[in-house]
Design a protein around this motif. Structure first.
Motif, mmCIF file in Angstrom:
data_model
loop_
_atom_site.group_PDB
_atom_site.id
_atom_site.type_symbol
_atom_site.label_atom_id
_atom_site.label_comp_id
_atom_site.label_asym_id
_atom_site.label_seq_id
_atom_site.Cartn_x
_atom_site.Cartn_y
_atom_site.Cartn_z
ATOM 1 N N PRO A 5 47.287 52.918 45.476
ATOM 2 C CA PRO A 5 48.247 51.905 45.922
ATOM 3 C C PRO A 5 47.634 50.522 46.125
ATOM 4 N N VAL A 6 46.375 50.459 46.537
ATOM 5 C CA VAL A 6 45.717 49.154 46.697
ATOM 6 C C VAL A 6 45.503 48.516 45.332
ATOM 7 N N ARG A 7 45.081 49.319 44.369
ATOM 8 C CA ARG A 7 44.869 48.791 43.020
ATOM 9 C C ARG A 7 46.191 48.385 42.366
ATOM 10 N N GLU A 8 47.259 49.074 42.697
ATOM 11 C CA GLU A 8 48.564 48.676 42.153
ATOM 12 C C GLU A 8 48.939 47.280 42.626
ATOM 13 N N VAL A 9 48.675 46.989 43.891
ATOM 14 C CA VAL A 9 48.946 45.638 44.405
ATOM 15 C C VAL A 9 48.065 44.618 43.691
ATOM 16 N N ALA A 10 46.787 44.941 43.531
ATOM 17 C CA ALA A 10 45.873 44.032 42.838
ATOM 18 C C ALA A 10 46.288 43.842 41.383
ATOM 19 N N ASP A 11 46.734 44.925 40.731
ATOM 20 C CA ASP A 11 47.209 44.821 39.344
ATOM 21 C C ASP A 11 48.361 43.822 39.240
ATOM 22 N N ALA A 12 49.330 43.959 40.148
ATOM 23 C CA ALA A 12 50.491 43.076 40.099
ATOM 24 C C ALA A 12 50.087 41.623 40.310
ATOM 25 N N TYR A 13 49.150 41.405 41.211
ATOM 26 C CA TYR A 13 48.670 40.048 41.486
ATOM 27 C C TYR A 13 47.998 39.454 40.244
ATOM 28 N N VAL A 14 47.111 40.220 39.613
ATOM 29 C CA VAL A 14 46.384 39.695 38.452
ATOM 30 C C VAL A 14 47.328 39.474 37.274
ATOM 31 N N ARG A 15 48.322 40.347 37.098
ATOM 32 C CA ARG A 15 49.264 40.152 35.985
ATOM 33 C C ARG A 15 50.022 38.832 36.133
ATOM 34 N N GLU A 391 33.921 50.948 37.879
ATOM 35 C CA GLU A 391 34.693 51.391 39.030
ATOM 36 C C GLU A 391 35.291 50.217 39.826
ATOM 37 N N LEU A 392 34.768 49.019 39.610
ATOM 38 C CA LEU A 392 35.336 47.851 40.274
ATOM 39 C C LEU A 392 36.636 47.443 39.592
ATOM 40 N N HIS A 393 37.585 46.977 40.372
ATOM 41 C CA HIS A 393 38.827 46.458 39.805
ATOM 42 C C HIS A 393 38.525 45.204 38.979
ATOM 43 N N ALA A 394 39.323 44.957 37.963
ATOM 44 C CA ALA A 394 39.109 43.803 37.086
ATOM 45 C C ALA A 394 39.105 42.497 37.864
ATOM 46 N N TRP A 395 39.900 42.416 38.937
ATOM 47 C CA TRP A 395 39.901 41.186 39.749
ATOM 48 C C TRP A 395 38.517 40.933 40.320
ATOM 49 N N HIS A 398 35.773 40.121 37.400
ATOM 50 C CA HIS A 398 35.856 38.901 36.602
ATOM 51 C C HIS A 398 36.455 37.680 37.307
ATOM 52 N N LEU A 399 37.171 37.851 38.408
ATOM 53 C CA LEU A 399 37.942 36.738 38.964
ATOM 54 C C LEU A 399 37.556 36.346 40.377
ATOM 55 N N CYS A 400 36.818 37.180 41.075
ATOM 56 C CA CYS A 400 36.480 36.916 42.470
ATOM 57 C C CYS A 400 35.206 36.082 42.532
ATOM 58 N N HIS A 401 35.359 34.778 42.577
ATOM 59 C CA HIS A 401 34.219 33.860 42.595
ATOM 60 C C HIS A 401 34.162 33.186 43.965
ATOM 61 N N ILE A 402 33.151 33.524 44.754
ATOM 62 C CA ILE A 402 33.006 33.001 46.106
ATOM 63 C C ILE A 402 31.627 32.362 46.223
ATOM 64 N N HIS A 403 31.597 31.116 46.645
ATOM 65 C CA HIS A 403 30.332 30.380 46.690
ATOM 66 C C HIS A 403 29.296 31.081 47.561
#
Length: 551
Positions: A5-15, A391-395, A398-403
């Protein structure tokens, strides 16, 4: 489709992101637009999307808890950056939306194949992207009352970016994107027409910066205590004690300057400023001097390749780590930087050494630590390893860039390089220490300039108040930064409040976590295992990272 369910939320956000941001589309294997959506409509829609995703994330049942912690922190902090006005009004001398347009074309060429067509599509999309950025700047100005830090960047930042963009237009930088090989006349004409239109759009941006925004811009550079604390939290992914961090920066600065002077004297430096005397000797030493762009690029490529081989005992290296380009750009900034490869592998990671135009001379002894920071075991290694963890989510991959995470790792990597034997002689060690002094100046100058904290009693500079000129002098006198680059650096601190903390504050966390892990395991501690397990958590803010590393 994920059943977590957590990954489903992340999937929707990235889409939803994928409709507007190429990296998000590529991360999910979708067709990507050439450039990100820089319009104010997307700025607002993304803020609202993040606001809607937070309760969905909290309401999701048990699932990927590391992803939940990382995504929740980032959504909250990105909304915080918006609320300060930083994201909507972003104008600075580095990494603004218009810089990202240029970076998308750096080192690329229009060729007679699908890759070349993609470059041409990016060229042709660039004028609209510049104009979207203009619309966003106007929108931020018109809605300034909703932001705690205002809707227009300070005058210094407007002037800096206007000068840069004017130089790009005058030099026809976009027109210099190579068109090579068997490219037909129609394609060449399209590339030329796109470059001409970009020139028009850049001129429009310069006019907006100078004629529309500057008259209503604040003249004060500092953002103040409250806004600075929020911006630092956004950059780091953590709330920090600013008084303690300021004191830590001063302590490190004094310790490192003393170490640099001892190293310099051992290398033959003398007089009142043994570090500068030694630097002059090393700059002229043929063992370290590079006299042309070809020599600089050859040395950079060779050193990165050799370093990849040398770090193998401390890491599980994926084959993709060798897919890296080393470029030299006469961009007149004098910095070394890294750009990660595209999520779909269509472009590799790049280590770029910029040198002032017309001055193709460099000294390697002082730049080795930058190569370790930007390349291996720093940014390039971290990005490639992160992308290799299925095993890491695609977000997160590839997308989580934190200084705080990325720059903290890269600064930790500089010292790790020394531990692994990558610093080959005392001259390179002096370069390493000077780089650490640079990052220590960043802490004290950034906090001091933005919050008004006074200069405490110290052995390096008289007590008093911070000014940009004093910050530049510290970089020049203590870290031996070239004056023009020192000015660029201070302007960067003023334009990106809190970002300068990411290096040493982040590295401090990595070192503390490693020491605690080693204390727990004793003789069973393995540096290779620590790096594997810690980096496998994936990028995240320093607050959730600290909690996970302490388990």
């Amino acid at each position: 489709m994920s059943s977590d369910p957590v990954r489903e939320v992340a999937d929707a956000y990235v889409r939803e992101l994928a409709r507007h941001e190429p990296d998000a589309a590529l991360a999910f294997g979708l067709v990507a637009r050439p450039l990100p959506d820089l319009s104010p409509e997307w700025l607002v829609a993304k803020y609202e999307l993040q606001g809607a995703t937070l309760p969905a994330l909290d309401a999701a049942g048990p699932g990927d808890e590391m992803l939940r912690a990382a995504l929740r922190e980032r959504l909250e902090r990105e909304r915080l950056l918006f609320d300060t006005g930083f994201t909507p009004r972003l104008v600075a001398g580095l990494a603004t939306p218009v810089h990202l347009v240029r970076y998308a074309l750096e080192g690329r060429a229009v060729t007679a194949d699908a890759a070349g067509e993609a470059v041409l599509a990016t060229l042709e999309a660039s004028p609209a992207a510049v104009r979207e950025y203009i619309s966003s700047l106007r929108w931020a100005r018109d809605h300034g009352d909703r932001f705690t830090g205002g809707g227009v960047a300070p005058v210094r930042q407007l002037d800096t970016l206007a000068s840069q963009v004017a130089m790009w237009a005058e030099s026809d930088w976009f027109g210099s994107v190579p068109v090579v090989g068997d490219v037909d006349a129609a394609t060449r004409a399209r590339a030329r027409a796109a470059a001409d239109e970009i020139g028009v759009a850049l001129a429009e941006l310069v006019g907006v910066l100078r004629d529309e925004l500057r008259p209503v811009a604040p003249t004060a550079d500092g953002v103040g205590e409250a806004v600075y604390a929020d911006l630092a939290a956004g950059m780091l992914g953590a709330r920090i004690d600013l008084d303690e961090t300021y004191a830590y920066g001063w302590s490190e600065l004094q310790r490192l300057v003393s170490e640099a002077r001892d190293l310099a004297r051992a290398l033959g430096g003398s007089g009142d400023d043994p570090v500068r005397a030694t630097a002059s000797l090393l700059d002229a030493d043929p063992r370290y001097r590079l006299d042309c762009v070809t020599a600089i690029q050859a040395w950079l490529t060779r050193r990165v390749r050799e370093t990849i081989d040398a770090v193998a005992p401390a890491f599980d290296l994926p084959a993709a780590v060798r897919d890296v380009e080393c470029l030299v750009s006469e961009a007149a900034t004098g910095v070394v930087y890294y750009t990660p490869g595209a999520p779909d592998g269509s472009t590799p990671g790049r280590v770029v050494w910029t040198i002032p135009s017309g001055v193709p001379v460099a000294a390697t002894w002082q730049e080795v630590t930058s190569v370790h920071h930007e390349g291996v075991p720093g940014h390039h290694l971290q990005f490639v390893l992160t992308a290799s963890y299925p095993e890491l989510h695609a977000w997160q991959r590839h997308l989580c860039h934190i200084h705080g995470y990325a720059e903290g790792w890269a600064h930790y990597a500089e010292q790790l390089a020394d531990e692994l034997g990558l610093i080959r002689d005392p001259a390179e060690r002096l370069g390493l220490v000077l780089g650490q002094i640079w990052r220590s100046v960043r802490i004290v100058a950034d906090i001091g300039l933005h919050t008004g904290r006074p200069i405490p009693p110290n052995a390096l500079v008289p007590e008093g108040e911070w000014t940009p000129e004093l910050a530049r002098d510290l970089l020049v006198d203590l870290a031996l930064v070239e004056p023009a680059l020192a000015g660029f650096e201070v302007d960067r601190y003023l334009g990106w409040p809190g970002q300068a903390l990411a290096f040493k504050v982040g590295a401090r966390l990595w070192n503390e976590a490693r020491a605690a892990h080693q204390d727990r395991l004793g003789e069973a501690f393995s540096l290779r295992d620590f790096h594997r397990d810690a980096l496998a958590l994936g990028p995240m803010g320093l607050d959730p990272l600290r909690a996970l590393l302490a388990r």
